[in-house]
Write a protein that holds these residues in place. Structure first.
Motif, PDB file in Angstrom:
ATOM      1  N   LEU A   9      46.855 -74.428 -35.916  1.00  0.00           N
ATOM      2  CA  LEU A   9      45.542 -74.112 -35.340  1.00  0.00           C
ATOM      3  C   LEU A   9      45.390 -72.618 -35.048  1.00  0.00           C
ATOM      4  O   LEU A   9      44.279 -72.110 -35.025  1.00  0.00           O
ATOM      5  N   ASP A  10      46.493 -71.922 -34.857  1.00  0.00           N
ATOM      6  CA  ASP A  10      46.434 -70.479 -34.624  1.00  0.00           C
ATOM      7  C   ASP A  10      45.928 -69.718 -35.853  1.00  0.00           C
ATOM      8  O   ASP A  10      45.540 -68.562 -35.740  1.00  0.00           O
ATOM      9  N   ASP A  11      45.925 -70.353 -37.005  1.00  0.00           N
ATOM     10  CA  ASP A  11      45.508 -69.709 -38.250  1.00  0.00           C
ATOM     11  C   ASP A  11      44.016 -69.865 -38.548  1.00  0.00           C
ATOM     12  O   ASP A  11      43.542 -69.386 -39.569  1.00  0.00           O
ATOM     13  N   ILE A  12      43.273 -70.500 -37.686  1.00  0.00           N
ATOM     14  CA  ILE A  12      41.883 -70.822 -37.994  1.00  0.00           C
ATOM     15  C   ILE A  12      41.054 -69.581 -38.333  1.00  0.00           C
ATOM     16  O   ILE A  12      40.264 -69.588 -39.272  1.00  0.00           O
ATOM     17  N   GLY A  13      41.236 -68.485 -37.615  1.00  0.00           N
ATOM     18  CA  GLY A  13      40.486 -67.260 -37.886  1.00  0.00           C
ATOM     19  C   GLY A  13      40.811 -66.680 -39.252  1.00  0.00           C
ATOM     20  O   GLY A  13      39.907 -66.257 -39.990  1.00  0.00           O
ATOM     21  N   ALA A  14      42.077 -66.670 -39.613  1.00  0.00           N
ATOM     22  CA  ALA A  14      42.490 -66.131 -40.913  1.00  0.00           C
ATOM     23  C   ALA A  14      41.982 -67.000 -42.059  1.00  0.00           C
ATOM     24  O   ALA A  14      41.559 -66.485 -43.101  1.00  0.00           O
ATOM     25  N   VAL A  15      41.985 -68.320 -41.876  1.00  0.00           N
ATOM     26  CA  VAL A  15      41.480 -69.214 -42.924  1.00  0.00           C
ATOM     27  C   VAL A  15      39.966 -69.080 -43.038  1.00  0.00           C
ATOM     28  O   VAL A  15      39.421 -69.041 -44.147  1.00  0.00           O
ATOM     29  N   ASP A  16      39.271 -68.979 -41.921  1.00  0.00           N
ATOM     30  CA  ASP A  16      37.817 -68.739 -41.965  1.00  0.00           C
ATOM     31  C   ASP A  16      37.512 -67.483 -42.777  1.00  0.00           C
ATOM     32  O   ASP A  16      36.620 -67.485 -43.627  1.00  0.00           O
ATOM     33  N   LEU A  17      38.238 -66.423 -42.521  1.00  0.00           N
ATOM     34  CA  LEU A  17      38.021 -65.164 -43.233  1.00  0.00           C
ATOM     35  C   LEU A  17      38.279 -65.326 -44.729  1.00  0.00           C
ATOM     36  O   LEU A  17      37.484 -64.868 -45.562  1.00  0.00           O
ATOM     37  N   LEU A  18      39.354 -65.988 -45.081  1.00  0.00           N
ATOM     38  CA  LEU A  18      39.671 -66.227 -46.492  1.00  0.00           C
ATOM     39  C   LEU A  18      38.563 -67.022 -47.173  1.00  0.00           C
ATOM     40  O   LEU A  18      38.120 -66.675 -48.273  1.00  0.00           O
ATOM     41  N   LEU A  19      38.092 -68.073 -46.532  1.00  0.00           N
ATOM     42  CA  LEU A  19      37.045 -68.900 -47.129  1.00  0.00           C
ATOM     43  C   LEU A  19      35.736 -68.127 -47.276  1.00  0.00           C
ATOM     44  O   LEU A  19      35.055 -68.244 -48.305  1.00  0.00           O
ATOM     45  N   ARG A  20      35.384 -67.334 -46.288  1.00  0.00           N
ATOM     46  CA  ARG A  20      34.151 -66.520 -46.384  1.00  0.00           C
ATOM     47  C   ARG A  20      34.251 -65.514 -47.516  1.00  0.00           C
ATOM     48  O   ARG A  20      33.290 -65.289 -48.245  1.00  0.00           O
ATOM     49  N   ARG A  45      34.300 -72.653 -43.575  1.00  0.00           N
ATOM     50  CA  ARG A  45      34.904 -72.728 -42.250  1.00  0.00           C
ATOM     51  C   ARG A  45      36.145 -73.597 -42.316  1.00  0.00           C
ATOM     52  O   ARG A  45      36.139 -74.657 -42.935  1.00  0.00           O
ATOM     53  N   ALA A  46      37.166 -73.146 -41.669  1.00  0.00           N
ATOM     54  CA  ALA A  46      38.395 -73.939 -41.607  1.00  0.00           C
ATOM     55  C   ALA A  46      38.142 -75.202 -40.795  1.00  0.00           C
ATOM     56  O   ALA A  46      37.382 -75.185 -39.831  1.00  0.00           O
ATOM     57  N   GLN A  47      38.785 -76.268 -41.190  1.00  0.00           N
ATOM     58  CA  GLN A  47      38.674 -77.544 -40.485  1.00  0.00           C
ATOM     59  C   GLN A  47      39.878 -77.700 -39.557  1.00  0.00           C
ATOM     60  O   GLN A  47      41.011 -77.869 -40.035  1.00  0.00           O
ATOM     61  N   PRO A  48      39.658 -77.641 -38.250  1.00  0.00           N
ATOM     62  CA  PRO A  48      40.780 -77.709 -37.308  1.00  0.00           C
ATOM     63  C   PRO A  48      41.674 -78.930 -37.525  1.00  0.00           C
ATOM     64  O   PRO A  48      42.896 -78.826 -37.439  1.00  0.00           O
ATOM     65  N   ARG A  49      41.076 -80.060 -37.810  1.00  0.00           N
ATOM     66  CA  ARG A  49      41.869 -81.272 -38.009  1.00  0.00           C
ATOM     67  C   ARG A  49      42.827 -81.122 -39.194  1.00  0.00           C
ATOM     68  O   ARG A  49      43.964 -81.584 -39.157  1.00  0.00           O
ATOM     69  N   ALA A  52      45.728 -78.780 -38.339  1.00  0.00           N
ATOM     70  CA  ALA A  52      46.680 -79.416 -37.426  1.00  0.00           C
ATOM     71  C   ALA A  52      47.424 -80.586 -38.063  1.00  0.00           C
ATOM     72  O   ALA A  52      48.360 -81.116 -37.469  1.00  0.00           O
ATOM     73  N   SER A  53      47.057 -80.965 -39.279  1.00  0.00           N
ATOM     74  CA  SER A  53      47.615 -82.165 -39.909  1.00  0.00           C
ATOM     75  C   SER A  53      49.056 -82.007 -40.398  1.00  0.00           C
ATOM     76  O   SER A  53      49.728 -82.997 -40.651  1.00  0.00           O
ATOM     77  N   GLY A  54      49.501 -80.765 -40.590  1.00  0.00           N
ATOM     78  CA  GLY A  54      50.822 -80.551 -41.156  1.00  0.00           C
ATOM     79  C   GLY A  54      50.833 -80.648 -42.668  1.00  0.00           C
ATOM     80  O   GLY A  54      51.873 -80.537 -43.299  1.00  0.00           O
ATOM     81  N   ARG A  55      49.652 -80.856 -43.275  1.00  0.00           N
ATOM     82  CA  ARG A  55      49.550 -80.997 -44.726  1.00  0.00           C
ATOM     83  C   ARG A  55      48.725 -79.880 -45.353  1.00  0.00           C
ATOM     84  O   ARG A  55      48.280 -79.980 -46.482  1.00  0.00           O
ATOM     85  N   TYR A  56      48.494 -78.821 -44.608  1.00  0.00           N
ATOM     86  CA  TYR A  56      47.714 -77.676 -45.095  1.00  0.00           C
ATOM     87  C   TYR A  56      48.627 -76.470 -45.053  1.00  0.00           C
ATOM     88  O   TYR A  56      49.319 -76.249 -44.053  1.00  0.00           O
ATOM     89  N   PHE A  57      48.651 -75.716 -46.123  1.00  0.00           N
ATOM     90  CA  PHE A  57      49.600 -74.612 -46.245  1.00  0.00           C
ATOM     91  C   PHE A  57      48.884 -73.292 -46.485  1.00  0.00           C
ATOM     92  O   PHE A  57      47.773 -73.267 -47.019  1.00  0.00           O
ATOM     93  N   LEU A  58      49.535 -72.215 -46.098  1.00  0.00           N
ATOM     94  CA  LEU A  58      49.034 -70.869 -46.325  1.00  0.00           C
ATOM     95  C   LEU A  58      50.018 -70.095 -47.183  1.00  0.00           C
ATOM     96  O   LEU A  58      51.225 -70.233 -47.023  1.00  0.00           O
ATOM     97  N   ALA A  59      49.465 -69.285 -48.070  1.00  0.00           N
ATOM     98  CA  ALA A  59      50.272 -68.316 -48.809  1.00  0.00           C
ATOM     99  C   ALA A  59      49.944 -66.960 -48.222  1.00  0.00           C
ATOM    100  O   ALA A  59      48.770 -66.574 -48.128  1.00  0.00           O
ATOM    101  N   GLU A  60      50.959 -66.239 -47.783  1.00  0.00           N
ATOM    102  CA  GLU A  60      50.770 -64.947 -47.131  1.00  0.00           C
ATOM    103  C   GLU A  60      51.536 -63.853 -47.866  1.00  0.00           C
ATOM    104  O   GLU A  60      52.606 -64.098 -48.421  1.00  0.00           O
TER     105      GLU A  60
END
Length: 69
Positions: A9-20, A45-49, A52-60
């Protein structure tokens, strides 16, 4: 070097930015501007659920999100 990790959930801002940053250019060829103006704020917009699912990944790279899914 890209690293992949589970999103939190701490990544929500970064995912929002990526999607935009990516949805507009990716969808521009398929939808008129009038549709994008209305749809992008809802879909880019990132989906908080999901984060938080543990099935969503980020490449950094260098601490910046380059991809998600």
């Amino acid at each position: 070097m890209l690293t992949v990790r589970r999103a939190t959930l701490d990544d929500i801002g970064a995912v929002d930015l990526l999607l935009r940053r990516s949805y507009g250019p990716l969808l521009r060829a398929d939808y008129p501007p009038s549709t994008l103006v209305l749809a992008l704020p809802a879909v880019a917009r990132a989906q908080p659920r999901l984060l938080a699912s543990g099935r969503y990944f980020l490449a950094e790279e260098a601490g910046e999100v380059q991809g998600a899914g």
